[in-house]
Design an enzyme around this catalytic site. Structure first.
Site, mmCIF file in Angstrom:
data_model
loop_
_atom_site.group_PDB
_atom_site.id
_atom_site.type_symbol
_atom_site.label_atom_id
_atom_site.label_comp_id
_atom_site.label_asym_id
_atom_site.label_seq_id
_atom_site.Cartn_x
_atom_site.Cartn_y
_atom_site.Cartn_z
ATOM 1 N N ARG A 1 0.831 -1.198 0.000
ATOM 2 C CA ARG A 1 0.000 0.000 0.000
ATOM 3 C C ARG A 1 0.868 1.250 0.000
ATOM 4 O O ARG A 1 1.999 1.241 0.507
ATOM 5 C CB ARG A 1 -0.932 0.003 1.208
ATOM 6 C CG ARG A 1 -0.212 0.056 2.547
ATOM 7 C CD ARG A 1 -1.009 -0.612 3.635
ATOM 8 N NE ARG A 1 -1.076 -2.049 3.475
ATOM 9 C CZ ARG A 1 -1.679 -2.877 4.342
ATOM 10 N NH1 ARG A 1 -2.277 -2.393 5.395
ATOM 11 N NH2 ARG A 1 -1.678 -4.166 4.136
ATOM 12 N N ASP B 1 -3.697 3.672 10.897
ATOM 13 C CA ASP B 1 -4.618 2.981 11.803
ATOM 14 C C ASP B 1 -4.754 3.754 13.105
ATOM 15 O O ASP B 1 -3.769 4.310 13.629
ATOM 16 C CB ASP B 1 -4.109 1.571 12.119
ATOM 17 C CG ASP B 1 -4.228 0.634 10.928
ATOM 18 O OD1 ASP B 1 -5.185 0.789 10.152
ATOM 19 O OD2 ASP B 1 -3.351 -0.244 10.766
#
Length: 529
Positions: free
Chosen positions: A432, A437
């Protein structure tokens, strides 16, 4: 077992729950699953009870009454081959309480199918924040609410006699509902659709298979006005003291449990008012009378009488087909905006393109987001990818922030930063351009479909724990599996995958962090990596 101590070496207190028994269906043999047997469980919980004792408040300690019920629920729950599994489930359930530091569980199987004389079989385990249970906590399955039954032959309706009409007599076998002083009830027989002529049946509803019983309609009170629509449309009951109600057909007397009162003869002069507690059933109308009523309504109201009547407040107009009707906004505690700033922990990672530059820009984007203030940034870590397909190493960092956003708004904000840097969720645990997060939001513990706090795998991810411990050595991860971050980092399963840490990565390029970018945009470690 030995005592359990806290971080300062002090012995923790204990709550002992001994001899909880219930019937379970655990075992490897078919007769054990079929017949069941008695299991006995002892639980010793290690925790600090001083706060609860000082405040004399159950909220700050473990509710051993609720714990006993949970233990019984695990015993009586889904069958397991091994009582070791039962012990792990109980331990995980106890450790789900954040006040518990450790738990000892002993599961007794005194009726185990052993062919020689024996006294007992016991599996005893200890689980704590460092040695987690190998099972999930017990969660009660939601019970399905019983479906509401239609008023058929199983329904019992209270009988309200009409004025001057004798009260219905219940037969010797008729059930009586409620205590003796309550009004008697009799079961209503099955609702059967009356036999109608073909012309009427075409309007009243389809026939041929199982006949459809006429729907029940509210009984009108004195002063109510019934406006009849076309047969098969909707007759509107307009009570004198209530809002409008829609009835899906003409009044019916097909339910013999309620005795209809004789219809009063029409009179020009108003008669005496009916008693306040009287209820009557509207008499059935003939087809000619219904047609005449429909023609009068058509002449008086045009097509308006065919419009459905809105059930609700009289001032609410029905929505047009082209109008947007707003739905109900469903929210939970993760949508609540905090009254004061909350500290949160974010984990950043990237392994495509110029990953260091992407992470540097992402930190700036976060700091410029309204409601988010960046407090500190960890060293940059290069780590091996965990799970997923074969892919380049990741660059990871942890960012400490202070925010006025709700947990879910914070999630949306970091997802917007991901999107701005070309994040695409094409493959689970795949490469990615940017991953952000939410690891911790204050002390919130919550599980929803889109956000779980703390992050469910943070306690076992060295690429999160090691940078976090560097920027905040005293940090503590709350929740199940939590504890001091530095200690968790030292025992994380993937700790060998953290290759190095770089300090001044925000202001200067780190040569070993530069990826060679291929034509397809994928990144590979460059020379010297």
């Amino acid at each position: 077992m030995s005592d359990v101590t806290d971080g300062q070496g002090h012995r923790l207190d204990q709550i002992r729950l001994v001899g909880v028994s219930a019937t379970g269906y655990h075992g490897v043999f078919e007769h054990e699953r079929r017949e069941g047997q008695t299991f006995v469980v002892d639980v010793v919980v290690h925790l600090d009870t001083r706060r609860a004792a000082a405040r004399d408040d159950l909220e700050h300690t473990l509710d051993y009454g609720a714990l006993a019920q949970q233990v019984v629920a695990v015993i009586e729950g889904p069958p397991a081959d091994l009582i070791e599994t039962v012990a792990e489930r109980i331990a995980a359930t106890v450790l789900a309480d954040g006040s518990v530091a450790a738990v000892d569980v002993a599961v007794h199987k005194p009726q185990a199918p052993i062919p020689v004389p024996f006294g007992d079989v016991v599996v005893a385990i200890r689980r704590d924040r460092g040695k987690l249970p190998a099972a999930e906590p017990y969660r009660a399955e939601p019970r399905a609410e019983p479906a509401t039954r239609a008023l058929t032959h199983t329904a019992a309706l209270p009988v309200a006699p009409a004025p001057q009409a004798p009260a219905p007599h219940a037969g010797p076998e008729a059930p009586v509902a409620g205590p003796p002083a309550a009004p008697a009830t009799v079961p209503a027989p099955p609702l059967v659709a009356p036999v109608v002529e073909p012309a009427i049946g075409a309007l009243a509803g389809p026939l041929g298979g199982a006949a459809v019983a006429p729907p029940l309609v509210p009984l009108p009170k004195p002063g109510d006005l019934v406006v009849g629509g076309p047969l098969g449309g909707g007759a509107t009951l307009r009570p004198a003291d209530e809002t409008s109600i829609v009835a899906s057909g003409p009044p019916t007397t097909s339910n013999p449990a309620v005795a209809p009162a004789p219809a009063p003869a029409p009179s020009a002069a108003p008669g005496p008012p009916a008693p306040a507690d009287a209820t009557q059933v509207m008499p059935p109308l003939s087809l000619a009378e219904l047609d005449a009523a429909a023609q009068r309504d058509q002449a008086a109201y045009g097509d308006a009488y065919r419009e459905p009547v809105v059930v609700g407040r009289p001032d609410e107009a029905p929505a047009r087909d082209d109008e947007v009707v707003p739905g109900e906004l469903v929210s939970d505690r993760l949508d609540e905006t905090p009254a004061a700033p909350v500290e949160a922990v974010l984990a950043l990672g990237a392994n495509l393109g110029n990953a260091q530059e992407t992470l540097r820009q992402a930190v700036g984007d976060l700091d410029r987001t309204p409601g988010i203030d960046v407090l500190d940034v960890s060293p940059l870590a290069r780590t091996a990818a965990v799970g997923g397909p074969e892919q380049p190493d990741f660059l990871n960092a942890v960012v400490l922030v202070r925010t006025l956003l709700s947990p879910r708004d914070l999630l949306h904000a970091v997802q917007a930063v991901e999107h701005a840097h070309g994040r695409e969720r094409l493959e689970h645990w795949g490469p990615r351009t940017l991953d952000v997060d939410v690891i911790v939001y204050g002390s919130v513990l919550a599980v929803t479909d889109d956000l779980e706090l703390p992050h469910p795998r943070a306690h076992e991810r060295a690429f999160v724990l090691q940078p976090w411990a560097q920027v905040d050595p005293d940090a503590v991860l709350p929740g199940l599996g939590g504890g001091p971050v530095a200690a968790l980092a030292a025992t994380a399963p993937d700790r060998e995958g953290v290759r190095w840490l770089a300090l001044d990565w925000l202001t200067a390029p780190v040569p070993a962090a530069q990826w060679d970018v291929d034509e397809d945009g994928s990144g590979q470690p460059g020379p010297g990596a």
